[in-house]
Design an enzyme around this catalytic site. Structure first.
Site, PDB file in Angstrom:
ATOM      1  N   ASN A   1     -12.932  -0.968  -5.611  1.00  0.00           N
ATOM      2  CA  ASN A   1     -12.550  -1.313  -6.979  1.00  0.00           C
ATOM      3  C   ASN A   1     -13.665  -2.107  -7.665  1.00  0.00           C
ATOM      4  O   ASN A   1     -13.853  -3.287  -7.378  1.00  0.00           O
ATOM      5  CB  ASN A   1     -11.250  -2.129  -6.955  1.00  0.00           C
ATOM      6  CG  ASN A   1     -10.802  -2.573  -8.334  1.00  0.00           C
ATOM      7  OD1 ASN A   1     -11.412  -2.252  -9.346  1.00  0.00           O
ATOM      8  ND2 ASN A   1      -9.729  -3.341  -8.360  1.00  0.00           N
TER       9      ASN A   1
ATOM     10  N   CYS B   1      -6.307  -5.565  -7.651  1.00  0.00           N
ATOM     11  CA  CYS B   1      -6.087  -5.026  -6.310  1.00  0.00           C
ATOM     12  C   CYS B   1      -5.626  -6.117  -5.343  1.00  0.00           C
ATOM     13  O   CYS B   1      -5.070  -5.809  -4.292  1.00  0.00           O
ATOM     14  CB  CYS B   1      -7.320  -4.302  -5.787  1.00  0.00           C
ATOM     15  SG  CYS B   1      -8.805  -5.292  -5.776  1.00  0.00           S
ATOM     16  N   HIS B   2      -5.808  -7.379  -5.723  1.00  0.00           N
ATOM     17  CA  HIS B   2      -5.336  -8.480  -4.870  1.00  0.00           C
ATOM     18  C   HIS B   2      -3.811  -8.517  -4.803  1.00  0.00           C
ATOM     19  O   HIS B   2      -3.258  -9.176  -3.940  1.00  0.00           O
ATOM     20  CB  HIS B   2      -5.886  -9.829  -5.355  1.00  0.00           C
ATOM     21  CG  HIS B   2      -5.472 -10.221  -6.740  1.00  0.00           C
ATOM     22  ND1 HIS B   2      -6.103  -9.725  -7.861  1.00  0.00           N
ATOM     23  CD2 HIS B   2      -4.484 -11.044  -7.174  1.00  0.00           C
ATOM     24  CE1 HIS B   2      -5.522 -10.244  -8.936  1.00  0.00           C
ATOM     25  NE2 HIS B   2      -4.529 -11.046  -8.545  1.00  0.00           N
TER      26      HIS B   2
ATOM     27  N   TYR C   1       0.849  -1.194   0.000  1.00  0.00           N
ATOM     28  CA  TYR C   1       0.000   0.000   0.000  1.00  0.00           C
ATOM     29  C   TYR C   1       0.888   1.249   0.000  1.00  0.00           C
ATOM     30  O   TYR C   1       0.616   2.218  -0.682  1.00  0.00           O
ATOM     31  CB  TYR C   1      -0.915   0.021   1.233  1.00  0.00           C
ATOM     32  CG  TYR C   1      -1.976  -1.042   1.230  1.00  0.00           C
ATOM     33  CD1 TYR C   1      -3.199  -0.837   0.593  1.00  0.00           C
ATOM     34  CD2 TYR C   1      -1.775  -2.260   1.876  1.00  0.00           C
ATOM     35  CE1 TYR C   1      -4.181  -1.819   0.589  1.00  0.00           C
ATOM     36  CE2 TYR C   1      -2.752  -3.245   1.881  1.00  0.00           C
ATOM     37  CZ  TYR C   1      -3.946  -3.022   1.235  1.00  0.00           C
ATOM     38  OH  TYR C   1      -4.911  -3.994   1.232  1.00  0.00           O
TER      39      TYR C   1
ATOM     40  N   GLU D   1     -13.432 -20.303   5.062  1.00  0.00           N
ATOM     41  CA  GLU D   1     -14.153 -20.515   3.811  1.00  0.00           C
ATOM     42  C   GLU D   1     -15.099 -19.349   3.549  1.00  0.00           C
ATOM     43  O   GLU D   1     -15.830 -18.919   4.427  1.00  0.00           O
ATOM     44  CB  GLU D   1     -14.955 -21.819   3.908  1.00  0.00           C
ATOM     45  CG  GLU D   1     -15.540 -22.278   2.599  1.00  0.00           C
ATOM     46  CD  GLU D   1     -14.487 -22.699   1.592  1.00  0.00           C
ATOM     47  OE1 GLU D   1     -14.729 -22.470   0.401  1.00  0.00           O
ATOM     48  OE2 GLU D   1     -13.439 -23.237   1.992  1.00  0.00           O
TER      49      GLU D   1
END
Length: 147
Positions: free
Chosen positions: A46, A54-55, A25, A81
């Site tokens: 996003n 963005c991941h 970041y 999960e």
């Protein structure tokens, strides 16, 4: 959803990060002349994820960070999960970027340092004496030579 000019700049830079690499970041904010929180805000909203990747943005510490507005401080929660961070972990795993059970980046070599640096901010405006900057500089020079 309206996308701001700042968000467009963030999303443009995201598209330069190669698959299999991540940036922080802070690095992204430095490239934009902004703050990590502002970058996080743009990433949180996003609308193009995961095509605009963005991941590929993680915390400076190497922690996985947030995804789609979801930030767990407990790495075990990130792996639950259906969590958004689990989705981020899976996207990065598909690119070969792996994290340990505490949510820390395993290979620091995966951090990409190819973002451009933001241009320096403009110099402060001339003093409010009503003189232009050249006139103010000339007056300062004249005062210092009179001493």
């Amino acid at each position: 959803m309206t996308v701001t000019a700042f968000q467009e700049k963030v999303y443009s830079l995201l598209c330069t990060i190669p698959s299999g690499k991540v940036v922080t970041y802070k690095a992204l904010s430095d490239a934009l002349g902004s703050s990590p929180r502002a970058v996080g805000g743009a990433l949180r909203n996003n609308p193009y994820a995961p095509e605009v990747p963005c991941h590929r943005v993680i915390a400076t510490t190497g922690f996985i960070g947030g995804f789609k507005g979801d930030w767990h401080h407990q790495p075990t929660l990130a792996r639950e999960e259906g969590s958004k961070q689990n989705e981020k972990l899976e996207l990065l795993k598909e690119e070969g970027v792996l994290f340990d059970e505490k949510g820390q980046l395993i290979e620091r070599e995966r951090i990409w340092h190819g973002l451009p640096k933001a241009p320096p901010p403009p110099p402060p405006a001339a003093a409010s004496s009503g003189k232009g900057s050249a006139a103010a500089a000339a007056a300062t020079t004249a005062e210092s030579t009179d001493a």
